[in-house]
Write a protein that holds these residues in place. Structure first.
Motif, PDB file in Angstrom:
ATOM      1  N   HIS A   1       0.816  -1.200   0.000  1.00 40.25           N
ATOM      2  CA  HIS A   1       0.000   0.000   0.000  1.00 40.25           C
ATOM      3  C   HIS A   1       0.855   1.257   0.000  1.00 40.25           C
ATOM      4  CE1 HIS A   1      -3.378   2.621   0.964  1.00 40.25           C
ATOM      5  NE2 HIS A   1      -2.610   3.158   1.884  1.00 40.25           N
TER       6      HIS A   1
ATOM      7  N   GLU B   1       4.657  -3.257  -8.183  1.00 43.72           N
ATOM      8  CA  GLU B   1       3.794  -3.663  -9.306  1.00 43.72           C
ATOM      9  C   GLU B   1       4.038  -5.123  -9.655  1.00 43.72           C
ATOM     10  OE1 GLU B   1       1.748  -0.801  -8.919  1.00 43.72           O
ATOM     11  OE2 GLU B   1       1.206  -2.288 -10.439  1.00 43.72           O
TER      12      GLU B   1
ATOM     13  N   ARG C   1       2.496  -7.334  -7.093  1.00 39.69           N
ATOM     14  CA  ARG C   1       1.044  -7.458  -7.223  1.00 39.69           C
ATOM     15  C   ARG C   1       0.657  -8.513  -8.230  1.00 39.69           C
ATOM     16  NH1 ARG C   1      -0.800  -3.135  -4.437  1.00 39.69           N
ATOM     17  NH2 ARG C   1       0.237  -1.220  -5.025  1.00 39.69           N
ATOM     18  N   THR C   2       1.450  -8.619  -9.297  1.00 41.38           N
ATOM     19  CA  THR C   2       1.114  -9.610 -10.314  1.00 41.38           C
ATOM     20  C   THR C   2       1.809 -10.933 -10.024  1.00 41.38           C
ATOM     21  OG1 THR C   2       2.866  -8.603 -11.626  1.00 41.38           O
ATOM     22  CG2 THR C   2       0.597  -7.968 -12.127  1.00 41.38           C
TER      23      THR C   2
ATOM     24  N   HIS D   1     -17.005 -11.927   2.790  1.00 45.55           N
ATOM     25  CA  HIS D   1     -16.846 -10.707   2.022  1.00 45.55           C
ATOM     26  C   HIS D   1     -18.172 -10.119   1.563  1.00 45.55           C
ATOM     27  CE1 HIS D   1     -12.470 -10.640   1.992  1.00 45.55           C
ATOM     28  NE2 HIS D   1     -12.572 -11.933   2.098  1.00 45.55           N
TER      29      HIS D   1
ATOM     30  N   GLU E   1     -13.300  -3.154   4.430  1.00 45.55           N
ATOM     31  CA  GLU E   1     -12.883  -2.131   3.481  1.00 45.55           C
ATOM     32  C   GLU E   1     -11.655  -1.367   3.955  1.00 45.55           C
ATOM     33  OE1 GLU E   1     -16.480  -0.022   2.894  1.00 45.55           O
ATOM     34  OE2 GLU E   1     -17.338  -1.790   1.900  1.00 45.55           O
TER      35      GLU E   1
ATOM     36  N   ARG F   1      -5.193  -4.080   0.364  1.00 44.28           N
ATOM     37  CA  ARG F   1      -5.209  -5.314  -0.412  1.00 44.28           C
ATOM     38  C   ARG F   1      -4.120  -5.258  -1.466  1.00 44.28           C
ATOM     39  NH1 ARG F   1     -10.812  -7.637  -1.003  1.00 44.28           N
ATOM     40  NH2 ARG F   1      -9.743  -8.811  -2.615  1.00 44.28           N
TER      41      ARG F   1
ATOM     42  N   ASP G   1      -4.012  -6.995  -4.112  1.00 42.71           N
ATOM     43  CA  ASP G   1      -4.530  -7.094  -5.473  1.00 42.71           C
ATOM     44  C   ASP G   1      -5.363  -5.876  -5.860  1.00 42.71           C
ATOM     45  OD1 ASP G   1      -7.248  -9.373  -4.553  1.00 42.71           O
ATOM     46  OD2 ASP G   1      -6.154  -7.860  -3.421  1.00 42.71           O
ATOM     47  N   LYS G   2      -5.762  -5.046  -4.889  1.00 39.49           N
ATOM     48  CA  LYS G   2      -6.565  -3.865  -5.220  1.00 39.49           C
ATOM     49  C   LYS G   2      -5.901  -2.624  -4.622  1.00 39.49           C
ATOM     50  CE  LYS G   2     -11.177  -5.904  -5.492  1.00 39.49           C
ATOM     51  NZ  LYS G   2     -11.358  -6.956  -4.489  1.00 39.49           N
ATOM     52  N   PRO G   3      -4.962  -2.039  -5.328  1.00 38.66           N
ATOM     53  CA  PRO G   3      -4.272  -0.873  -4.768  1.00 38.66           C
ATOM     54  C   PRO G   3      -5.208   0.320  -4.654  1.00 38.66           C
ATOM     55  CG  PRO G   3      -3.595  -1.251  -7.049  1.00 38.66           C
ATOM     56  CD  PRO G   3      -4.475  -2.395  -6.679  1.00 38.66           C
ATOM     57  N   GLN G   4      -5.099   1.060  -3.540  1.00 40.39           N
ATOM     58  CA  GLN G   4      -5.886   2.283  -3.379  1.00 40.39           C
ATOM     59  C   GLN G   4      -4.950   3.338  -2.842  1.00 40.39           C
ATOM     60  OE1 GLN G   4      -9.486   1.495  -0.812  1.00 40.39           O
ATOM     61  NE2 GLN G   4      -8.432  -0.444  -0.672  1.00 40.39           N
TER      62      GLN G   4
END
Lengths: 251, 309, 283
Positions: free
Chosen positions: A206, A226, A229-230, C242, C254, C258, C260-263
């Motif tokens: 993050h 990156e 992540r993959t 979930h 939330e 994550r 796999d889900k960058p924020q």
């Protein structure tokens, strides 16, 4: 210029009868304004690298450079104005008998700042702590609030580089999100460089853009977030870490 | 009437607020919290009352004592307790026991006060420097501590008396010299455990030197265990002074030191028991009081048992 | 599925200087031969719930429940002596840090054998054989060395496996695991979880898995209870976590970063005081 450059760093600890090698041949570079994560498990040596950088540990050899200056065994005030650290356990990083105000004013006095009062107000504001908490003692603060105080203390000398040693591991999930957001905001506001240590891949993913994975004192792999992540890890240890971060898988 | 009550509610609220607005308010507030906790311990409060009584007695001795403690009245010697004019009787020289007890409280306080100032302070200095600096300083200081720890109190007092003559100041010196080592050990142990804490590392990273760290960061954390230890030691100090007085090595006659009084009354203990017993009870009560207060303080001050002021 | 444990309206109260503090407020759930996860943050009462079932909460803490039954038999009315027969033999507990839950001055072998002989009338040879069998069941291969070792000589993962061996040797029907893997490294965590998983399935045990780690619980357990401020705010099947509906659970989910889900910024949980007033949901 890189904010931090570490080249073939070895760190060891001498116990009564033998030497323990905590870090072996570590090499990494953090660009100015960058955010770098050191991932590994307990005993991997990641926190030891931070301690060597800050001069808290002096049994090392190799080369370390901060803002282009080569580091020796001792540090000086100029160094402490450019690099600061946030410790892991908010319960242990604040003196139990010193109020928030005392902690911040002492820090400012040591760096010979003036208008201490207004600086304290600004710092508390920066980390999102209401002035109501200014004269409280640590046992009157929650874990998240203590960590904010620790961050305020680290920011007081206006450093450009912040070392973060597992800043959210001791915090609840909901508080972790607040502190991570705070760190994101502060980095943007003050153009800070981060070197963060954690065992939690999601947290590192993050906040950071590059990571190095450590095992048994060695950096086994360096990659961008990156790529992580993959799931493009090549070293088996990194792959194992990534797998377990996804949750438990039945045999 | 309402004005008095609102203002008394006022300062109580001011002290217990959880959003203090000044350093003074925060510090006084935490002392107040500690006091409330101490107050809830009945035994500790009894101890405190006895100590306050001791202080009061010592302060107002000339007004409280019915007779002059030094005036002898050989015609009136060894009168029992409850005799007219002599509530606690008289000793072998006809002196009023109650008055001697009252004046003796001053001597007790003098001894206890001086030793409590000297021993822990010396111990704190030695222990924290040894613990923080480590290395040779640690070894040297701790061996010196061991040497002093090895001296039995009375033997050292005898040596002093032989060299300098008997007297209360020498007794105090002798007691202090043998009382400080345990404080050094306590302080060193605390320092060793604090030395590697994150908060010490954090202040080092702000450029703090050893002197500042020891005085502003280590001492505040050592002081609570030392305070508790002093109050528990007080009993021993009083008894040591009494022992020296008993041996004739402390306060010189006709000084109404409680230990010396017991020595004088020893010869008559079978037929005129009160002459030795009354000062003995006084010593017992004050020692007990210090123990109770020490216990109560430990409950309040020791972070491990939850109190944190 | 037989119901091993039934708990209804569990309350745990502590008197403090400022009034009565309720650590657990009206928790109800039942446990069959399944893996039940209890998730919550610090102060949610999840550990207290586990301890209350084993009647490990000492006065001045007070535990009350309208129902607390192990296979239909009431647990509350048992005397302390009777509870000692329950603890270990019928309900066992594994805790977070083996450093703190193993006796540092006894060898591992002695501790496990003691755990066994407390509940079985077996001779020394039989006890030793059972102990070695148990050590092998938790994948400790050089059992001879481990038997003679002291807890501080073992790694974290091995210590935790020893703890599990010790707690499972009397063959209890229910295992309560309070943050059993939080103090362990990630690679060892998986191993220990596999062991617990296998033992629970093989022996038909019920498992209560207490943790703060949502992801772990949702992937390891069958059913999940989410606790907040002493109450159960939601209960659901683990793989449906979930899709949870309670705002607290959603908020927790939330706010997790994550991979796999960058924020850029994480959603921060907004605590609604109304949640404190809701009645506990049964599980």
């Amino acid at each position: 210029m890189n904010a931090i450059e570490i080249d073939k760093l070895n760190v060891w600890f001498d116990t009564d009868d033998h030497r323990v090698d905590a870090v072996t041949a570590a090499t990494l570079a953090v660009p100015l304004g960058g955010s770098f994560g050191l991932v590994g498990e307990s005993g991997s040596g990641k926190s030891t690298i931070l301690r060597a950088l800050t001069g808290l540990v002096s049994t090392w050899n190799g080369s370390m450079r901060v803002n282009g200056d080569t580091l020796g065994k001792k540090r000086n005030q100029h160094f402490y104005r450019s690099l600061q650290m946030v410790f892991q356990d908010p319960y242990a990083s604040l003196h139990p008998r010193h109020s928030v105000d005392h902690v911040l004013s002492e820090t400012l006095k040591l760096h010979r700042f003036d208008n201490i009062d207004s600086r304290i107000v600004d710092l508390l504001n920066d980390v999102g702590l209401s002035p109501r908490y200014r004269f409280r003692y640590p046992h009157q603060l929650s874990g998240g609030q203590r960590q904010r105080v620790a961050i305020a203390r680290a920011l007081a000398p206006e450093p450009k580089i912040l070392l973060l040693d597992e800043p959210t591991s001791a915090l609840d999930v909901s508080v972790q999100a607040e502190i991570l957001n705070l760190l994101t905001d502060l980095r943007e506001e003050h153009q800070l460089t981060f070197l963060m240590v954690s065992h939690n891949l999601a947290v590192v993913g993050h906040l950071c853009s590059d990571i190095a994975v450590m095992q048994h004192g060695e950096i086994v792999e360096t990659m961008t977030v990156e790529a992580m992540r993959t799931l493009q890890a090549t070293h088996p240890y990194t792959q194992a870490l990534l797998q377990s971060s996804l949750g438990y898988v039945r045999e | 009437m309402t004005e008095i009550t609102t203002s008394s509610i006022g300062w109580r609220a001011w002290l217990s607020t959880d959003t203090p607005s000044s350093r003074r308010q925060a510090r006084l507030g935490s002392y107040y919290q500690g006091w409330l906790e101490f107050k809830s311990n009945r035994l500790a409060m009894i101890g405190l009352c006895i100590l306050l009584l001791l202080l009061f007695t010592a302060a107002f001795a000339p007004w409280l004592a019915p007779h002059d403690p030094f005036v002898q009245n050989l015609g009136n010697r060894l009168t029992p307790m409850g005799t007219e004019g002599h509530l606690l009787g008289t000793d072998s020289l006809g002196r009023d026991l109650l008055s001697r007890i009252i004046y003796g409280s001053r001597i007790t306080l003098y001894i206890v006060g001086l030793v409590a100032l000297i021993a822990p302070v010396v111990g704190l200095l030695v222990g924290t420097v040894a613990g923080y600096v480590g290395g040779w300083a640690d070894v040297v200081l701790m061996r010196i501590t061991d040497i002093f720890l090895a001296f039995p109190r009375l033997v050292l007092a005898l040596a002093f008396v032989a060299a300098l003559g008997a007297g209360i100041e020498n007794a105090i010196l002798a007691i202090s010299l043998t009382a400080w080592p345990p404080y050094a050990r306590i302080a060193r142990a605390e320092t060793l455990s604090i030395r590697n804490s994150d908060f010490i590392a954090a202040v080092k990273l702000q450029g703090a030197g050893a002197a500042r760290i020891i005085t502003r960061h280590v001492w505040p954390l050592c002081i609570t265990s030392l305070i508790v230890r002093i109050t528990l030691d007080m009993a021993g100090i009083i008894l040591a002074a009494a022992g020296l007085g008993f041996l004739g090595l402390g306060a010189r006659p006709p000084s109404p030191e409680w230990g010396a009084m017991i020595a004088e009354g020893r010869k008559f203990i079978l037929d005129f028991w009160w002459v030795a017993t009354v000062p003995g009870i006084a010593i017992f009560m004050v020692s007990l009081a210090f123990n109770l207060v020490g216990d109560g303080l430990r409950d309040v001050l020791d972070p491990k048992t939850g109190g944190d002021s | 599925m037989t119901k091993l444990l039934e708990v209804a309206d569990l309350f745990v109260r502590f008197p403090t200087r400022n009034g009565i503090f309720e650590a657990v407020r009206g928790v109800s759930f039942s446990l069959g031969q399944e893996r039940l996860g209890i998730v919550g943050e610090s102060g949610s009462g999840k550990s207290m719930t586990g301890r209350a079932i084993l009647r490990l909460i000492r006065p001045p803490g007070k535990v009350t429940a309208t129902r607390m039954e192990l296979e239909g038999e009431d647990l509350q009315s048992r005397t302390e002596r009777q509870m000692r027969r329950v603890r270990g033999q019928r309900i066992s507990m594994v805790m977070q840090d083996p450093k703190f839950s193993l006796n540092p001055v006894m060898t591992v072998g002695e501790q496990i054998m003691e755990a066994y002989s407390l509940h079985a009338n077996a001779g020394r040879a039989e006890t030793r054989r059972k102990t070695i069998e148990m050590l092998e069941a938790v994948s400790i291969r050089d059992s001879e060395r481990v038997l003679k070792a002291y807890p501080h000589e073992l790694s974290g993962g091995m210590g935790q496996r020893v703890m599990i061996a010790m707690m499972l040797i009397p063959e209890p029907q229910i295992l309560i695991a309070d943050e059993p893997t939080s103090a362990l490294d990630v690679s060892v965590q998986t191993q220990v979880l596999h062991i617990m998983d296998r033992l629970v399935t093989q022996r038909g045990m019920g498992l209560i898995f207490i943790s703060h780690d949502l992801n772990l619980v949702s992937s390891f357990c069958d059913r999940v209870l989410i606790m907040y401020a002493g109450q159960v705010v939601e209960t659901c099947k683990a793989d449906e976590l979930h899709q949870a509906t309670h705002p607290y659970t959603r908020g927790l989910l939330e706010s997790l970063p994550r991979l796999d889900k960058p924020q850029k910024r994480l959603a921060v949980l907004k605590r609604d005081p109304a949640w404190l007033k809701d009645i506990s949901v049964g599980g």
